[in-house]
Design an enzyme around this catalytic site. Structure first.
Site, PDB file in Angstrom:
ATOM      1  N   ASP A  67       0.841  -1.198   0.000  1.00 21.89           N
ATOM      2  CA  ASP A  67       0.000   0.000   0.000  1.00 21.89           C
ATOM      3  C   ASP A  67       0.876   1.248   0.000  1.00 21.89           C
ATOM      4  OD1 ASP A  67       0.911  -0.426   2.593  1.00 21.89           O
ATOM      5  OD2 ASP A  67      -1.068  -0.821   3.415  1.00 21.89           O
ATOM      6  N   HIS A 138      -8.554  -3.615   9.033  1.00 24.13           N
ATOM      7  CA  HIS A 138      -8.120  -3.527   7.639  1.00 24.13           C
ATOM      8  C   HIS A 138      -6.949  -4.467   7.354  1.00 24.13           C
ATOM      9  CE1 HIS A 138      -5.190   0.065   8.557  1.00 24.13           C
ATOM     10  NE2 HIS A 138      -4.591  -1.089   8.738  1.00 24.13           N
ATOM     11  N   GLU A 143      -9.930  -0.679   3.920  1.00 21.61           N
ATOM     12  CA  GLU A 143     -10.610  -0.203   5.112  1.00 21.61           C
ATOM     13  C   GLU A 143     -11.967  -0.869   5.278  1.00 21.61           C
ATOM     14  OE1 GLU A 143      -8.701   1.167   7.023  1.00 21.61           O
ATOM     15  OE2 GLU A 143      -8.316   3.279   6.665  1.00 21.61           O
TER      16      GLU A 143
END
Ligand code: PGA
Length: 590
Positions: A67, A138, A143
């Site tokens: 991410d 998460h 999320e």
């Protein structure tokens, strides 16, 4: 799903490193997606230590970023790529061209997310996902609200995630509002997911994820639906249910291993080493029915638990391929590097008995399996020469064997070390010039010899590893007639021959006709210089020696030992059947 509860952080880091090492050992080119965040950092540090010791090699991995915060410039200190680079890519020497970055530019993020998912697909999906869990459930930055099939995309960070990010070294105000994240879909379809969780603040969410309802409110709850998940947590984070279950199992007397039936007419051979473990299931007439691979099976190279995991992985794959998954076989022979001393054999026998792979089992040093594979009747002397060397002797008709208790500086590692010294000395004018210098400069990608020395001795950053890969170059140079390389090869031949003769003397076969088996990767090199020189050296003292090149992989020796354990003699027909049904050489490549 497996849940490993660790007593402390050190144990957690080791357990995590073992899981990763097992995947990478079995497939050095594995596609892995790795989290940043605090949870896995100790595991990466443990892997870096192993890597610096040459016990873990990440240089062929394909690494994917998990991410990234949205819209950061490349040099922004909040960049998660920079974090991954500092704590994973650099210390483990993953070449940057093997890294798929999750770029978060404001303008091209959609294309980038699509390209990322395409790259995952092109890699055949992830072999491994190393993940943490947020206190809101998460995974990556998927999320709450994220569905199991969500692709890689950008999304708004939750307040909880922003609070947690503020603990990463910047203020709450500096935390970006958006992030892009590898989607749930590619993550959940990884062939192995390792979830790392520590600290009391994670207990509640981990309990929900593992035992609560499955749905987008807690994205990590979808792990309950994923194929192969290992959750590694400390006691503080462990759900009550899991702690209770662990306490009850511990109180129970050791239950016998459970298996679905017994296939007494089958045997299992396992060869475990420092780069891989292979298992073969065969009929007692030598016909191979299944085979599988696992990671490092040497408990000194990994840990006893890590070695067991590697062996289990290989054995389960072999049993499945033989269509007897879950059943126990009649007899098994485990030929393992690291089975060096009586206490090793005792521990390994105990641990492997608990696995319940076979009704009857035997554990030997891996050189014994190699000797069995190469010698027609299983006795004689074997020189196994791969990254390292091992030399074993066994008298005719005797079950005991003797292994040289120390390793002469031989095998690929020995050749490489000697080559380095020859090049250093030539550079100082203390030894004649050698073509090895050019080869080594290219190998280490150095401008001059001092640059190579620096790579090994610098204070900061990792030192070169896996130098045994240099060995083919040394053998090439010797074959071309380079004097320094020839000296190295002849010296190694002499050392190995001396030890082999000593083994032959100790089992009292040196004055008779005896087989000397040469086995291992070093002897697969096209140049015959080393094996010929070994043969000449041994023959000078034991003229009746018969030098043989093994025509079978060491695991075939383990299979033969297992067949003999079942009371059956391995004749030439059985040997031929075994050779003809073994997997081809690509299965054994490292
Ligand atoms: P942490 O973060 O490892 O820093 O606790 C985990 C996560 O948010 O995924």
């Amino acid at each position: 799903m497996r849940l490993i509860i660790c007593d402390d952080l050190a144990a957690l880091n080791k357990a995590g490193a073992d899981e990763i090492a097992a995947v990478v050992g079995a497939k050095p080119t594995a596609a892995v997606v790795v989290a940043t965040g605090k949870s896995p950092m100790g595991i990466y540090a443990e892997l870096s230590t192993r890597s610096a010791r040459g016990q873990f090699d990440a240089t062929n991995l394909r690494v994917f970023q998990l991410d990234e915060y949205f819209g950061l410039a490349d040099d922004d200190n909040r960049s998660l790529f920079a974090w991954m680079d500092r704590d994973f890519i650099q210390p483990l020497r993953v070449p940057l061209q093997n890294v798929v970055r999750l770029k978060s530019d404001r303008l091209a993020w959609r294309e980038n997310c699509r390209a990322y998912d395409e790259a995952v697909k092109a890699a055949g999906g992830f072999d491994l996902a190393v993940l943490g869990i947020g206190t809101n459930g998460h995974l990556g930055y998927n999320e709450p609200g994220s569905h199991a099939h969500s692709p890689t995309r950008a999304l708004l960070l939750s307040e909880q995630s922003m609070d947690a990010s503020a603990g990463y070294g910047w203020s709450r105000k500096e935390v970006p509002l958006f992030a892009i994240t590898c989607g749930m879909q590619p993550l959940l379809t990884a062939r192995l997911i390792v979830l790392v969780v520590s600290g009391a603040h994670k207990r509640e969410i981990l309990t929900k994820a593992l035992y609560g309802p499955i749905g987008p409110e807690v994205p990590a709850s979808y792990l309950q639906t994923a194929g192969n998940v290992v959750v590694i947590c400390d006691r503080a984070a462990a759900p009550e249910q899991a702690l209770e279950a662990a306490a009850t199992t511990q109180k129970k007397p050791q239950a016998p291993a459970v298996h679905r039936g017994v296939k007494a007419d089958l045997v299992l051979g396992v060869d475990g080493g420092n780069s891989k473990t292979v298992a073969v299931v065969a009929q007692r007439n030598g016909k191979v029915l299944g085979y599988g691979r696992g990671g490092v099976g040497d408990m000194y190279g990994a840990t006893p638990g890590g070695a067991m995991h590697a062996i289990d992985t290989a054995v389960q794959a072999a049993l499945q391929m033989a269509d007897v998954g879950g059943a126990a076989v009649g007899s098994a022979s485990y030929s393992l590097a690291g089975c060096d001393w009586p206490e090793d054999q005792q521990l390994l026998t105990q641990l492997l008995s608990e696995r319940g792979h076979a009704l009857k089992l035997q554990v030997v040093n891996d050189s014994v399996g190699a000797l069995r594979a190469g010698s027609p009747r299983g006795w004689g002397v074997a020189i196994a020469c791969g990254s390292w060397s091992a030399i074993v002797g066994r008298a005719r008709g005797k079950s005991a064997w003797i292994v040289c208790p120390w390793q002469p500086s031989a095998g690929g590692g020995g050749l490489a070390r000697e080559a380095l010294e020859a090049v250093y000395k030539a550079n100082l004018g203390l030894a004649p010039r050698t073509v090895l210098t050019d080869r080594l400069l290219r190998f280490f990608n150095a401008e001059d010899v001092t640059g190579i020395v620096h790579q090994f001795t610098k204070r900061e950053g990792p030192h070169p590893q896996a130098i045994q890969r240099l060995a083919p170059q040394v053998l090439d140079c010797a074959a071309e007639g380079d004097a320094a390389a020839c000296r190295i090869v002849f010296k190694q031949a002499e050392d190995l021959a001396q030890v082999a003769l000593s083994m032959a003397r100790q089992v009292d076969i040196d004055r008779k006709e005896f087989p000397l088996v040469l086995t291992g990767g070093i002897f697969k090199h096209r140049s015959r210089l080393l094996p010929d020189a070994i043969a000449a050296n041994v023959r000078a003292h034991a003229p009746k020696v018969q030098v043989l090149r093994s025509d079978l992989e060491p695991v075939a020796g383990a299979v033969m030992l297992a067949i003999e354990l079942a009371g059956i003699r391995c004749d030439t027909r059985l040997r031929a059947r075994l050779r003809n049904s073994m997997p081809d050489s690509s299965f054994f490549a490292t």
